[in-house]
Write a protein that holds these residues in place. Structure first.
Motif, PDB file in Angstrom:
ATOM      1  N   GLY A   1       0.801  -1.223   0.000  1.00  0.00           N
ATOM      2  CA  GLY A   1       0.000   0.000   0.000  1.00  0.00           C
ATOM      3  C   GLY A   1       0.834   1.274   0.000  1.00  0.00           C
ATOM      4  N   VAL A   2       2.162   1.130  -0.017  1.00  0.00           N
ATOM      5  CA  VAL A   2       3.044   2.297   0.093  1.00  0.00           C
ATOM      6  C   VAL A   2       2.891   3.255  -1.085  1.00  0.00           C
ATOM      7  N   GLN A   3       2.850   2.727  -2.288  1.00  0.00           N
ATOM      8  CA  GLN A   3       2.766   3.596  -3.465  1.00  0.00           C
ATOM      9  C   GLN A   3       1.504   4.451  -3.434  1.00  0.00           C
ATOM     10  N   ASP A   4       0.362   3.862  -3.092  1.00  0.00           N
ATOM     11  CA  ASP A   4      -0.891   4.626  -3.001  1.00  0.00           C
ATOM     12  C   ASP A   4      -0.842   5.634  -1.866  1.00  0.00           C
ATOM     13  N   PHE A   5      -0.258   5.224  -0.728  1.00  0.00           N
ATOM     14  CA  PHE A   5      -0.153   6.127   0.417  1.00  0.00           C
ATOM     15  C   PHE A   5       0.679   7.358   0.062  1.00  0.00           C
ATOM     16  N   VAL A   6       1.839   7.154  -0.551  1.00  0.00           N
ATOM     17  CA  VAL A   6       2.729   8.260  -0.921  1.00  0.00           C
ATOM     18  C   VAL A   6       2.045   9.159  -1.956  1.00  0.00           C
ATOM     19  N   ALA A   7       1.317   8.570  -2.900  1.00  0.00           N
ATOM     20  CA  ALA A   7       0.597   9.367  -3.900  1.00  0.00           C
ATOM     21  C   ALA A   7      -0.478  10.226  -3.240  1.00  0.00           C
TER      22      ALA A   7
ATOM     23  N   ALA B   1      -0.497  11.278  -0.081  1.00  0.00           N
ATOM     24  CA  ALA B   1       0.192  12.311   0.702  1.00  0.00           C
ATOM     25  C   ALA B   1       0.728  13.404  -0.220  1.00  0.00           C
ATOM     26  N   GLY B   2       1.196  13.021  -1.389  1.00  0.00           N
ATOM     27  CA  GLY B   2       1.757  13.985  -2.343  1.00  0.00           C
ATOM     28  C   GLY B   2       0.756  14.990  -2.871  1.00  0.00           C
ATOM     29  N   LYS B   3      -0.522  14.684  -2.771  1.00  0.00           N
ATOM     30  CA  LYS B   3      -1.567  15.614  -3.228  1.00  0.00           C
ATOM     31  C   LYS B   3      -1.817  16.742  -2.228  1.00  0.00           C
ATOM     32  N   CYS B   4      -1.287  16.595  -1.018  1.00  0.00           N
ATOM     33  CA  CYS B   4      -1.500  17.605   0.023  1.00  0.00           C
ATOM     34  C   CYS B   4      -0.443  18.702  -0.106  1.00  0.00           C
ATOM     35  N   GLU B   5      -0.840  19.923   0.195  1.00  0.00           N
ATOM     36  CA  GLU B   5       0.050  21.074   0.059  1.00  0.00           C
ATOM     37  C   GLU B   5       0.790  21.409   1.347  1.00  0.00           C
TER      38      GLU B   5
ATOM     39  N   PHE C   1      12.158   7.190  14.709  1.00  0.00           N
ATOM     40  CA  PHE C   1      12.448   7.155  13.280  1.00  0.00           C
ATOM     41  C   PHE C   1      11.361   7.932  12.538  1.00  0.00           C
ATOM     42  N   ILE C   2      11.722   9.042  11.884  1.00  0.00           N
ATOM     43  CA  ILE C   2      10.759   9.914  11.200  1.00  0.00           C
ATOM     44  C   ILE C   2      11.178  10.075   9.748  1.00  0.00           C
ATOM     45  N   VAL C   3      10.209   9.906   8.820  1.00  0.00           N
ATOM     46  CA  VAL C   3      10.490  10.118   7.402  1.00  0.00           C
ATOM     47  C   VAL C   3       9.393  10.984   6.786  1.00  0.00           C
ATOM     48  N   ASP C   4       9.717  11.569   5.649  1.00  0.00           N
ATOM     49  CA  ASP C   4       8.764  12.351   4.872  1.00  0.00           C
ATOM     50  C   ASP C   4       7.776  11.380   4.232  1.00  0.00           C
ATOM     51  N   ALA C   5       6.495  11.561   4.497  1.00  0.00           N
ATOM     52  CA  ALA C   5       5.474  10.659   3.973  1.00  0.00           C
ATOM     53  C   ALA C   5       5.308  10.778   2.465  1.00  0.00           C
ATOM     54  N   LYS C   6       5.917  11.784   1.859  1.00  0.00           N
ATOM     55  CA  LYS C   6       5.829  11.952   0.410  1.00  0.00           C
ATOM     56  C   LYS C   6       7.006  11.299  -0.308  1.00  0.00           C
ATOM     57  N   SER C   7       7.875  10.631   0.447  1.00  0.00           N
ATOM     58  CA  SER C   7       9.058   9.970  -0.093  1.00  0.00           C
ATOM     59  C   SER C   7       8.847   8.457  -0.114  1.00  0.00           C
ATOM     60  N   ILE C   8       8.720   7.897  -1.298  1.00  0.00           N
ATOM     61  CA  ILE C   8       8.481   6.453  -1.389  1.00  0.00           C
ATOM     62  C   ILE C   8       9.659   5.666  -0.820  1.00  0.00           C
ATOM     63  N   ILE C   9      10.873   6.136  -1.040  1.00  0.00           N
ATOM     64  CA  ILE C   9      12.039   5.439  -0.501  1.00  0.00           C
ATOM     65  C   ILE C   9      12.043   5.520   1.023  1.00  0.00           C
TER      66      ILE C   9
ATOM     67  N   ALA D   1      -9.419  17.105   3.648  1.00  0.00           N
ATOM     68  CA  ALA D   1     -10.513  16.170   3.923  1.00  0.00           C
ATOM     69  C   ALA D   1     -10.330  14.848   3.189  1.00  0.00           C
ATOM     70  N   ASP D   2      -9.872  14.884   1.960  1.00  0.00           N
ATOM     71  CA  ASP D   2      -9.685  13.650   1.197  1.00  0.00           C
ATOM     72  C   ASP D   2      -8.597  12.771   1.815  1.00  0.00           C
ATOM     73  N   PHE D   3      -7.505  13.389   2.257  1.00  0.00           N
ATOM     74  CA  PHE D   3      -6.428  12.617   2.876  1.00  0.00           C
ATOM     75  C   PHE D   3      -6.885  12.047   4.224  1.00  0.00           C
ATOM     76  N   GLU D   4      -7.639  12.812   4.980  1.00  0.00           N
ATOM     77  CA  GLU D   4      -8.167  12.323   6.258  1.00  0.00           C
ATOM     78  C   GLU D   4      -9.051  11.099   6.026  1.00  0.00           C
TER      79      GLU D   4
END
Length: 75
Positions: free
Chosen positions: A12-18, A20-24, A34-42, A62-65
């Protein structure tokens, strides 16, 4: 800052990152210290998916929530 506790699977990572990437705004995903950027697939692929993850949003979409609800873990 809004936080959500989720369980994420590797498939589900690819969909999750996509989503998250829609959010500004910035979104982080973490467990323990351990903290990472949720918009980074790696970055997200480097997480331990057997752990409950915390998603921290520095804004509201709202869509991401709604998307996060399918991964939600009861507190």
């Amino acid at each position: 800052m809004m936080q959500h506790r989720i369980m994420l699977r590797p498939d589900g990572v690819q969909d999750f990152v996509a989503a998250a990437g829609k959010c500004e705004f910035d979104i982080d995903i973490s467990y323990n210290s351990f903290i990472v950027d949720a918009k980074s697939i790696i970055g997200v692929m480097g997480l331990n998916f057997s752990q409950i993850l915390t998603v921290s949003c520095n804004g509201y979409d709202a869509d991401f929530e709604k998307y996060l609800q399918k991964f939600a873990v009861a507190c």
